[in-house]
Design an enzyme around this catalytic site. Structure first.
Site, PDB file in Angstrom:
ATOM      1  CE  LYS A 208      -3.498   2.299   2.795  1.00 30.35           C
ATOM      2  NZ  LYS A 208      -4.416   2.225   3.926  1.00 30.35           N
ATOM      3  CD  GLU A 214       9.236  -6.205   7.136  1.00 30.03           C
ATOM      4  OE1 GLU A 214       8.978  -5.075   6.641  1.00 30.03           O
ATOM      5  OE2 GLU A 214       9.051  -6.482   8.330  1.00 30.03           O
ATOM      6  N   GLY A 269      -4.867  -1.931   5.163  1.00 31.43           N
ATOM      7  CA  GLY A 269      -4.091  -3.078   4.666  1.00 31.43           C
ATOM      8  C   GLY A 269      -4.776  -4.405   4.936  1.00 31.43           C
ATOM      9  NE  ARG A 270      -6.460  -3.853  11.066  1.00 28.39           N
ATOM     10  CZ  ARG A 270      -5.817  -2.716  11.174  1.00 28.39           C
ATOM     11  NH1 ARG A 270      -4.670  -2.537  10.558  1.00 28.39           N
ATOM     12  NH2 ARG A 270      -6.297  -1.730  11.911  1.00 28.39           N
ATOM     13  CD  GLU A 355      -1.825  -4.428  11.458  1.00 35.10           C
ATOM     14  OE1 GLU A 355      -0.604  -4.644  11.555  1.00 35.10           O
ATOM     15  OE2 GLU A 355      -2.397  -4.309  10.366  1.00 35.10           O
ATOM     16  CG  HIS A 386      -5.193 -36.123  16.681  1.00 34.13           C
ATOM     17  ND1 HIS A 386      -5.439 -37.352  17.262  1.00 34.13           N
ATOM     18  CD2 HIS A 386      -6.183 -35.940  15.779  1.00 34.13           C
ATOM     19  CE1 HIS A 386      -6.517 -37.886  16.711  1.00 34.13           C
ATOM     20  NE2 HIS A 386      -6.978 -37.048  15.814  1.00 34.13           N
ATOM     21  CE  LYS A 511       5.976  -1.273  10.187  1.00 33.93           C
ATOM     22  NZ  LYS A 511       4.979  -0.564   9.401  1.00 33.93           N
TER      23      LYS A 511
HETATM   24  O1  F6P Z   1       3.324  -3.028   9.755  1.00 28.55           O
HETATM   25  C1  F6P Z   1       1.968  -3.181   9.645  1.00 28.55           C
HETATM   26  C2  F6P Z   1       1.462  -2.817   8.288  1.00 28.55           C
HETATM   27  O2  F6P Z   1       1.386  -1.452   8.141  1.00 28.55           O
HETATM   28  C3  F6P Z   1       0.116  -3.476   8.049  1.00 28.55           C
HETATM   29  O3  F6P Z   1      -0.943  -2.767   8.562  1.00 28.55           O
HETATM   30  C4  F6P Z   1       0.109  -3.612   6.578  1.00 28.55           C
HETATM   31  O4  F6P Z   1      -0.846  -4.534   6.171  1.00 28.55           O
HETATM   32  C5  F6P Z   1       1.528  -4.058   6.329  1.00 28.55           C
HETATM   33  O5  F6P Z   1       2.288  -3.335   7.255  1.00 28.55           O
HETATM   34  C6  F6P Z   1       2.043  -3.854   4.938  1.00 28.55           C
HETATM   35  O6  F6P Z   1       2.043  -2.520   4.552  1.00 28.55           O
HETATM   36  P1  F6P Z   1       2.223  -2.106   3.046  1.00 28.55           P
HETATM   37  O7  F6P Z   1       1.102  -2.684   2.263  1.00 28.55           O
HETATM   38  O8  F6P Z   1       2.194  -0.611   3.046  1.00 28.55           O
HETATM   39  O9  F6P Z   1       3.543  -2.635   2.570  1.00 28.55           O
END
Ligand code: F6P
Length: 548
Positions: A208, A214, A269-270, A355, A386, A511
């Site tokens: 987003k 990452e 995002g979620r 979240e 199990h 972060k």
């Molecule tokens: O670190 C949390 C977060 O901001 C989430 O809310 C989001 O889904 C994820 O990181 C990824 O963010 P982006 O889509 O901006 O890479």
């Protein structure tokens, strides 16, 4: 900081008094008192059947919970969300995932602008692109067709797409490979590409913000891998597309914005797997399948918006979650899909629920003096039986369970010894809810001839609450409906707790600290460390272990 007043409201107090009376009542008594309970405390709509009769509630509990919802202005808040009000107050944003699945004919305004034409324009572009890839019209740099799709993203830009791909695998193109890379651990990327031909591999970079460490790290690794194999920087145009709200960031990375699929800041995002973040889902199941899934989401949206509270599935689920969390003091919820294709559903719900509702202050910044979001977790049945079910049946904690099952399997197999393997699966689901609710008394255990010393060990106290959710078959449509059920249930809980379910400031501190720590780990000379003694020692020890 002043405190939230929720627990001092007459409605909360009434529930507290009511709990003093009903809290110790056993589900055996509740069922004995009402022969119709197992039919009465159910709701069926939009393809889902919810049985909540095994919750530790009676008619008064449900009435008092609804009164609490009204006192917390739930109906007004639901309308505010659908209307596009900026209910995500800490980010001053509208919350309109419902607009992603509304028909083109609907008008939804954000700051006076109708967003539906934008939503449908992106959907149409996604459909055209998916069709080109799936049909082989979109060719890679060397002229080969695309057979592998790797979606790179994390959190909301990964968990939904992974879950949906797994859930809808039966509907997917089996001659294409779909993989997902999220972790900054290089192993995730290395394992995803190790057996793939770069000439046939398309990367979707999903972020987003297009600033997430990452995702950008993995995107750079992917570009390096792809360009090294294809021997030409120009190949990026054919092997990389992006999904983002940040066109500038996408262009800076080197992806042509003509190959970018946008979405908007009013999609959290979620809550974004039904936006262009779901491009991998569309590539896997096709545009028609994706639209079917959106129709399923929309069916639940309409149900949520228009159904009276007492028959409203997400409202019931949300209020029961409040009851279990705040009155029964249950700290967790186990989500137990008896459907192998939903194996990533609990992981997806972890972000959606935790979240969203892992918050400690109210909308206006007051500290809460009650528990907010419970811990969600789970595994598909029957595997969990199990493993951790022992604790759910006989441990000292209450773990409310959501059992999810289907009338029909997508893979019918005859069972060993006759019958159907799916009946075996569903027999287990039904039996677990029964065992949890009713248990087995010491007298029943004795009557089986159990030696007295073993009686306490073999006794099940029961009275452990669960929901059972059934649907006919796992389809793209019903998956959308099921996800929207949980999305809106999370919202209901957030409204009662008076928290912002749509921000996520809690992820920021880690972060920030990681940025400082990276510099310290990679510094040439031993850095001057100004952390606490544990963090300093860990940094030193890591450097020693790494450098041998
Ligand atoms: O670190 C949390 C977060 O901001 C989430 O809310 C989001 O889904 C994820 O990181 C990824 O963010 P982006 O889509 O901006 O890479």
């Amino acid at each position: 900081m002043s405190q939230s007043r929720l627990t001092t409201t007459p409605q909360w107090q009434a529930l507290k008094q009511h709990f003093a009376m009903i809290g110790s009542k056993h589900l055996r008594e509740l069922f004995a008192a009402d022969a119709q309970r197992g039919k009465q405390l159910t709701v069926e709509d939009v393809g889902l059947y919810l049985d909540y009769s095994k919750q530790r509630v009676d008619a008064d509990t449900l009435r008092l919970l609804r009164e609490l919802a009204v006192a917390c202005e739930l109906p007004r808040r639901i309308e505010a969300m659908f209307r596009g009000d900026k209910i995500n107050t800490t980010e001053n944003r509208a919350v309109l995932h419902v607009a992603l699945r509304a028909p083109a004919t609907e008008e939804i305004l954000v700051d006076g602008h109708d967003v539906e034409p934008d939503v449908h324009e992106v959907l149409d572009r996604m459909a055209a692109f998916s069709e080109r890839v799936r049909s082989g019209a979109w060719l890679g740099h060397t002229g080969k067709r695309i057979r592998n799709v790797i979606s790179i993203g994390i959190g909301g830009s990964d968990l939904g797409p992974v879950m949906a791909y797994e859930a809808l695998r039966d509907y997917s193109r089996r001659d294409m490979t779909f993989r997902f890379v999220s972790n900054v651990d290089g192993t995730d990327f290395a394992e995803a590409v190790r057996d793939l031909d770069a000439a046939e591999t398309l990367f979707i970079i999903c972020s987003k913000t297009f600033t997430t460490l990452e995702t950008l790290t993995n995107a750079h690794a992917a570009r390096a891998w792809s360009v090294a194999a294809l021997g030409d920087e120009k190949s990026v145009a054919k092997h990389f597309v992006a999904v983002s709200t940040n066109a500038e960031g996408v262009a800076k990375f080197g992806i042509d914005t003509a190959n970018m699929f946008g979405f908007w800041d009013w999609v959290g995002g979620r809550y974004s797997m039904d936006s262009s973040i779901g491009l991998s889902t569309m590539l896997a199941i096709g545009a028609d399948g994706f639209r079917e899934m959106l129709a399923g989401f929309h069916a639940m949206d309409e149900h949520f918006r228009r159904t009276p509270l007492e028959k409203n599935l997400p409202v019931l689920m949300g209020l029961l979650a409040i009851w279990n969390n705040n009155f029964l003091d249950a700290a967790t919820v186990a989500v137990l899909p008896y459907e192998q294709y939903l194996k990533r559903f609990p992981a997806y719900l972890q972000q959606l629920t935790m979240e969203s509702n892992g918050k400690h202050v109210t909308l206006d910044g007051k500290v809460v003096n009650y528990n907010t979001g419970p811990i969600y977790w789970g595994e598909p049945g029957t595997n969990g039986q199990h493993s951790f079910y022992q604790l759910i049946h006989q441990g000292t904690r209450i773990v409310p369970c959501d059992f999810i099952g289907f009338g029909q399997t997508l893979n019918p197999l005859p069972a060993q010894g006759g019958g159907d393997q799916h009946d075996l699966l569903m027999a287990n689901l039904i039996a677990q809810g029964e065992a949890l609710a009713f248990g087995k008394t010491a007298d029943e255990v004795r009557a089986e001839g159990t030696p007295e010393a073993l009686v306490p060990h073999r006794t099940f106290e029961g009275n452990r609450p669960s929901n059972t959710i059934l649907a006919a078959k796992l389809t793209p449509h019903i998956l959308g409906t099921l996800i929207a059920l949980y999305e809106h249930s999370v919202f209901v809980q957030g409204v009662i707790w008076d928290i912002d379910s749509f921000d996520q400031w809690g992820v920021e501190l880690g972060k920030q600290l990681a940025k400082t720590t990276i510099a310290e780990l990679t510094a040439k000379d031993e850095p001057k460390l100004a952390h606490d003694s544990s963090t300093n020692a860990l940094i030193r020890r890591y450097r020693q272990l790494r450098d041998g």
